[in-house]
Design a protein around this motif. Structure first.
Motif, mmCIF file in Angstrom:
data_model
loop_
_atom_site.group_PDB
_atom_site.id
_atom_site.type_symbol
_atom_site.label_atom_id
_atom_site.label_comp_id
_atom_site.label_asym_id
_atom_site.label_seq_id
_atom_site.Cartn_x
_atom_site.Cartn_y
_atom_site.Cartn_z
ATOM 1 N N GLU A 58 -33.769 -19.861 14.054
ATOM 2 C CA GLU A 58 -34.674 -20.047 12.518
ATOM 3 C C GLU A 58 -33.044 -20.247 11.686
ATOM 4 N N SER A 59 -31.885 -19.414 11.716
ATOM 5 C CA SER A 59 -31.024 -19.816 10.688
ATOM 6 C C SER A 59 -30.190 -21.509 10.614
ATOM 7 N N PRO A 60 -30.545 -21.520 9.673
ATOM 8 C CA PRO A 60 -30.131 -23.182 8.955
ATOM 9 C C PRO A 60 -28.506 -23.353 10.131
ATOM 10 N N ALA A 61 -28.034 -22.358 9.559
ATOM 11 C CA ALA A 61 -26.149 -22.638 9.830
ATOM 12 C C ALA A 61 -25.938 -22.842 11.474
ATOM 13 N N ASP A 62 -27.093 -22.222 11.815
ATOM 14 C CA ASP A 62 -26.868 -21.837 13.557
ATOM 15 C C ASP A 62 -27.287 -23.380 13.593
ATOM 16 N N ALA A 63 -28.423 -23.910 13.735
ATOM 17 C CA ALA A 63 -29.599 -25.011 14.036
ATOM 18 C C ALA A 63 -28.581 -25.872 13.844
ATOM 19 N N LEU A 64 -27.165 -25.965 12.603
ATOM 20 C CA LEU A 64 -26.202 -26.657 12.663
ATOM 21 C C LEU A 64 -25.035 -27.478 13.944
ATOM 22 N N LEU A 65 -24.777 -25.692 13.458
ATOM 23 C CA LEU A 65 -23.745 -25.908 15.312
ATOM 24 C C LEU A 65 -24.785 -26.537 15.676
ATOM 25 N N ALA A 66 -26.219 -26.052 16.708
ATOM 26 C CA ALA A 66 -26.614 -26.089 17.665
ATOM 27 C C ALA A 66 -26.660 -27.766 17.996
#
Length: 178
Positions: free
Chosen positions: A87-95
């Motif tokens: 859900e977190s845009p930062a985590d999605a970017l890292l993934a």
């Protein structure tokens, strides 16, 4: 869903090679990592700590009982994630970046194979297919493939005297347009 700390830990190129070594050879000593991966012991130790912090590996006792050496083993054999899981845009970017790094790694391995394969007595294979599926059916395919690969690995007797080489297998399943 994988924790983002696991994904970021395993997406580093040297850490990926450490994981691959542990998958193929089992528990390994720090000095062996340094020699086989052509890296400094301090660098290997740093990356082992990062993998340990993410819960990917654990320190184990030396098989010979020598307490002066540091041995490590995997705590798990596979990893799976999608950037849509976060859900977190930062985590999605890292993934997403980890997915890109993973695909680059897979394609680099395949290209290295094709550069040397004409002179090799070993042959690889190439397979693909196209079909219809729901998201749940695609996840079922992933689970079935993972189970099949686990069965395949566990059915190999490495002590039977036959020549074996490390074999790399990868597959992707995803929605597409025709």
């Amino acid at each position: 869903m994988e924790e983002i700390s696991v994904i970021t830990a395993i997406s580093h190129p040297l850490r990926r090679r450490i994981i691959d070594r542990l998958l193929l050879h089992g528990p390994t000593q720090v000095g062996t990592f340094a020699r086989t991966l052509d890296a400094q012991v301090g660098s290997i130790s740093h990356h082992l700590r990062m993998l340990q912090k993410a819960g990917v590996i654990e320190q184990v006792e030396d098989p010979d009982g020598d307490r002066r050496t540091s041995w490590w083993q995997l705590t798990r054999r596979s990893f799976s994630w999608s950037s849509e899981d976060y859900e977190s845009p930062a985590d999605a970017l890292l993934a997403r970046e980890a997915q890109r790094a993973n695909v680059r790694n897979q394609l680099d391995r395949l290209q290295r194979w094709y550069r040397v394969s004409p002179s090799s007595e070993w042959t690889g294979f190439n397979t693909d297919t196209l079909g219809w599926a729901t998201q749940d059916e695609l996840l079922d395919l992933q689970a079935r493939l993972a189970g099949m690969l686990d069965d395949w690995r566990s059915g190999i007797d490495r002590d039977d005297g036959q020549e074996r080489r490390p074999v790399y297998f990868f597959a992707h399943g995803f929605p597409t347009e025709v």
